[in-house]
Write a protein that holds these residues in place. Structure first.
Motif, PDB file in Angstrom:
ATOM      1  N   LEU A 129      14.152   4.117  -2.689  1.00 56.09           N
ATOM      2  CA  LEU A 129      14.919   3.681  -1.532  1.00 56.09           C
ATOM      3  C   LEU A 129      16.313   3.873  -1.489  1.00 56.09           C
ATOM      4  N   LYS A 130      16.802   3.564  -2.822  1.00 56.07           N
ATOM      5  CA  LYS A 130      18.400   3.820  -3.137  1.00 56.07           C
ATOM      6  C   LYS A 130      18.207   4.406  -4.433  1.00 56.07           C
ATOM      7  N   LYS A 131      18.937   5.552  -4.718  1.00 55.75           N
ATOM      8  CA  LYS A 131      18.790   6.050  -6.001  1.00 55.75           C
ATOM      9  C   LYS A 131      19.582   5.271  -7.186  1.00 55.75           C
ATOM     10  N   ASP A 132      18.756   5.066  -8.316  1.00 56.60           N
ATOM     11  CA  ASP A 132      18.860   4.359  -9.403  1.00 56.60           C
ATOM     12  C   ASP A 132      18.800   2.788  -9.161  1.00 56.60           C
ATOM     13  N   LYS A 133      18.601   2.363  -8.085  1.00 59.27           N
ATOM     14  CA  LYS A 133      18.706   0.952  -7.774  1.00 59.27           C
ATOM     15  C   LYS A 133      17.170   0.411  -7.080  1.00 59.27           C
ATOM     16  N   ILE A 134      16.650   1.115  -6.013  1.00 59.49           N
ATOM     17  CA  ILE A 134      15.677   0.438  -5.423  1.00 59.49           C
ATOM     18  C   ILE A 134      14.500   1.382  -5.580  1.00 59.49           C
ATOM     19  N   PHE A 135      13.324   1.133  -6.035  1.00 60.16           N
ATOM     20  CA  PHE A 135      12.268   2.201  -6.071  1.00 60.16           C
ATOM     21  C   PHE A 135      10.911   1.618  -5.556  1.00 60.16           C
ATOM     22  N   TRP A 136      10.190   2.476  -4.778  1.00 62.75           N
ATOM     23  CA  TRP A 136       8.950   2.105  -4.336  1.00 62.75           C
ATOM     24  C   TRP A 136       7.893   2.896  -4.746  1.00 62.75           C
ATOM     25  N   PHE A 137       6.732   2.241  -4.686  1.00 60.71           N
ATOM     26  CA  PHE A 137       5.420   3.002  -5.083  1.00 60.71           C
ATOM     27  C   PHE A 137       4.025   2.357  -4.442  1.00 60.71           C
ATOM     28  N   SER A 138       3.242   3.288  -4.014  1.00 64.99           N
ATOM     29  CA  SER A 138       1.958   2.836  -3.338  1.00 64.99           C
ATOM     30  C   SER A 138       0.632   3.658  -3.666  1.00 64.99           C
ATOM     31  N   ALA A 139      -0.199   3.022  -3.682  1.00 63.26           N
ATOM     32  CA  ALA A 139      -1.530   3.918  -4.001  1.00 63.26           C
ATOM     33  C   ALA A 139      -2.709   3.097  -3.248  1.00 63.26           C
ATOM     34  N   VAL A 140      -3.660   3.995  -2.808  1.00 64.64           N
ATOM     35  CA  VAL A 140      -4.887   3.525  -2.292  1.00 64.64           C
ATOM     36  C   VAL A 140      -5.941   4.354  -2.511  1.00 64.64           C
ATOM     37  N   GLU A 141      -7.295   3.653  -2.610  1.00 64.21           N
ATOM     38  CA  GLU A 141      -8.439   4.560  -2.853  1.00 64.21           C
ATOM     39  C   GLU A 141      -9.547   3.714  -2.207  1.00 64.21           C
ATOM     40  N   GLN A 142     -10.462   4.836  -1.835  1.00 63.04           N
ATOM     41  CA  GLN A 142     -11.780   4.118  -1.187  1.00 63.04           C
ATOM     42  C   GLN A 142     -13.012   4.772  -1.487  1.00 63.04           C
ATOM     43  N   GLN A 143     -14.119   4.210  -1.266  1.00 63.20           N
ATOM     44  CA  GLN A 143     -15.304   4.666  -1.617  1.00 63.20           C
ATOM     45  C   GLN A 143     -16.479   4.543  -0.606  1.00 63.20           C
ATOM     46  N   PHE A 144     -17.260   5.386  -0.342  1.00 57.08           N
ATOM     47  CA  PHE A 144     -18.525   5.135   0.600  1.00 57.08           C
ATOM     48  C   PHE A 144     -19.865   5.727  -0.203  1.00 57.08           C
ATOM     49  N   ALA A 145     -20.590   4.776  -0.617  1.00 57.60           N
ATOM     50  CA  ALA A 145     -21.723   5.062  -1.526  1.00 57.60           C
ATOM     51  C   ALA A 145     -22.978   4.639  -0.606  1.00 57.60           C
ATOM     52  N   SER A 146     -24.086   5.332  -0.739  1.00 58.55           N
ATOM     53  CA  SER A 146     -25.356   5.115  -0.053  1.00 58.55           C
ATOM     54  C   SER A 146     -26.598   5.614  -0.844  1.00 58.55           C
ATOM     55  N   ASN A 147     -27.485   4.350  -0.879  1.00 56.45           N
ATOM     56  CA  ASN A 147     -28.831   4.804  -1.597  1.00 56.45           C
ATOM     57  C   ASN A 147     -29.847   4.584  -0.919  1.00 56.45           C
ATOM     58  N   THR A 182     -25.893   0.424   0.378  1.00 57.66           N
ATOM     59  CA  THR A 182     -24.599   0.832   0.544  1.00 57.66           C
ATOM     60  C   THR A 182     -23.616   0.108  -0.495  1.00 57.66           C
ATOM     61  N   ASN A 183     -22.408   0.671  -0.858  1.00 55.80           N
ATOM     62  CA  ASN A 183     -21.546   0.122  -1.815  1.00 55.80           C
ATOM     63  C   ASN A 183     -20.081   0.805  -1.234  1.00 55.80           C
ATOM     64  N   ASP A 184     -19.639   0.054  -0.376  1.00 57.47           N
ATOM     65  CA  ASP A 184     -18.280   0.734  -0.009  1.00 57.47           C
ATOM     66  C   ASP A 184     -17.070  -0.284  -0.591  1.00 57.47           C
ATOM     67  N   ALA A 185     -16.063   0.248  -0.852  1.00 56.30           N
ATOM     68  CA  ALA A 185     -14.886  -0.490  -1.445  1.00 56.30           C
ATOM     69  C   ALA A 185     -13.479   0.227  -0.870  1.00 56.30           C
ATOM     70  N   THR A 186     -12.446  -0.528  -0.884  1.00 55.46           N
ATOM     71  CA  THR A 186     -11.153  -0.024  -0.638  1.00 55.46           C
ATOM     72  C   THR A 186     -10.312  -1.014  -1.571  1.00 55.46           C
ATOM     73  N   ALA A 187      -9.121  -0.251  -1.980  1.00 52.88           N
ATOM     74  CA  ALA A 187      -8.285  -0.879  -2.859  1.00 52.88           C
ATOM     75  C   ALA A 187      -7.086  -0.283  -2.596  1.00 52.88           C
ATOM     76  N   ALA A 188      -5.734  -1.099  -2.583  1.00 55.16           N
ATOM     77  CA  ALA A 188      -4.409  -0.568  -2.303  1.00 55.16           C
ATOM     78  C   ALA A 188      -3.390  -1.352  -3.138  1.00 55.16           C
ATOM     79  N   THR A 189      -2.309  -0.847  -3.530  1.00 56.22           N
ATOM     80  CA  THR A 189      -1.536  -1.347  -4.299  1.00 56.22           C
ATOM     81  C   THR A 189       0.034  -0.935  -3.842  1.00 56.22           C
ATOM     82  N   GLY A 190       0.983  -1.900  -3.639  1.00 54.51           N
ATOM     83  CA  GLY A 190       2.178  -1.644  -3.239  1.00 54.51           C
ATOM     84  C   GLY A 190       3.247  -2.384  -4.400  1.00 54.51           C
ATOM     85  N   ARG A 191       4.411  -1.621  -4.414  1.00 51.49           N
ATOM     86  CA  ARG A 191       5.118  -2.030  -5.773  1.00 51.49           C
ATOM     87  C   ARG A 191       6.606  -1.780  -5.228  1.00 51.49           C
ATOM     88  N   LEU A 192       7.567  -2.908  -5.499  1.00 49.91           N
ATOM     89  CA  LEU A 192       8.865  -2.494  -5.350  1.00 49.91           C
ATOM     90  C   LEU A 192       9.609  -2.989  -6.356  1.00 49.91           C
TER      91      LEU A 192
END
Length: 264
Positions: A129-147, A182-192
């Motif tokens: 967000l500001k060089k050498d000062k403020i950093f951001w990171f985000s990640a997301v993952e999702q799963q849809f499973a069926s048996n 079924t086995n459905d899952a969602t995960a998300a991460t945010g970091r500053l």
């Protein structure tokens, strides 16, 4: 890692032959242990549904002996995973995994094909967000499973029809039906991250996960769609987590630092 394996009972991490309940699982240096059964946050569902996106993990450390008293709580061992942070350059990644039932090979013993279909996808991005000062990171993952599952009572094939057994046989035959697990899952991460001039760093991370599995209480084998548990024995299993970490790293000298962490 040598001396670390999956225990057969609850499928948690066993360090040096000890039960998974004796393991200490950490995320960014803070507690990420299931408070009731031990092991990773999310309990037994964590073996089937992730709680942290894999794209969010930068590195991990496994300690099986000789660790310092600061870790505590564990007579077995420690697993500590560190999440990624942003950099001055904007970087990202994405992935998609497909495991389709039509692509599976037949089980040579049971002569059946694995019936699972799984879609798993996600990605991550980070920058400044500001060089050498403020950093951001985000990640997301999702799963849809069926048996697909099939209720089969094999002992009915040996049952002898008669006036005293016909009603019982008919009742149990009525329970032999097909259903979907079924086995459905969602995960998300945010970091500053905020970087101070002298190298001190303030970090905030938030993590969310949600798992919803229909008819997941009693299941058949991974390569065998049959189960001897009626559909009435099934149910919905759910798991949801909200976790966060606040960390301040203060550099006292080139050889001495202080980490203050709070998690919830």
């Amino acid at each position: 890692t040598p001396t670390v394996q999956i225990e057969p009972s609850r499928q948690q991490l066993s360090f040096v032959g000890q039960r998974g309940i004796n393991a200490n699982v950490m995320l960014d240096g803070t507690d990420y242990t299931q408070p009731f059964f031990g092991g990773i946050r999310g309990g037994e569902r964590s073996n089937f549904a992730f709680t942290v996106p894999q794209s969010a993990i930068q590195e991990f450390q496994v300690i099986t002996q000789g660790y310092a008293a600061e870790y505590g709580r564990s007579t077995g061992g420690i697993l500590n995973s560190i999440t990624k942070s942003g950099t001055n350059d904007v970087r990202g990644e994405a992935f998609y995994l497909l495991r389709h039932k039509s692509l599976a090979a037949r089980n040579p013993i049971l002569n059946v094909r694995s019936s699972e279909t799984q879609h798993q996808f996600g990605g991550a991005a980070g920058g400044a967000l500001k060089k050498d000062k403020i950093f951001w990171f985000s990640a997301v993952e999702q799963q849809f499973a069926s048996n697909p599952r099939n209720v089969v009572f094999a002992n009915l094939n040996n049952a002898t029809p008669g006036p005293n057994t016909n009603d019982s046989i008919a009742f149990y035959r009525s329970l032999e039906e097909r259903f979907r697990q079924t086995n459905d899952a969602t995960a998300a991460t945010g970091r500053l991250d905020y970087q101070f001039e002298r190298g001190h760093r303030l970090t905030f991370r938030y993590n969310f996960s949600n798992n919803n599995a229909e008819n997941a209480v009693g299941v058949g084998g991974a390569l065998n769609p049959n189960t001897n548990a009626a559909l009435s024995n099934e149910g919905i299993e759910k798991n949801r987590t909200h976790t966060g970490t606040l960390q301040y790293t203060y550099i006292l000298s080139p050889k001495l630092i202080n980490d203050l962490r709070f998690s919830g």
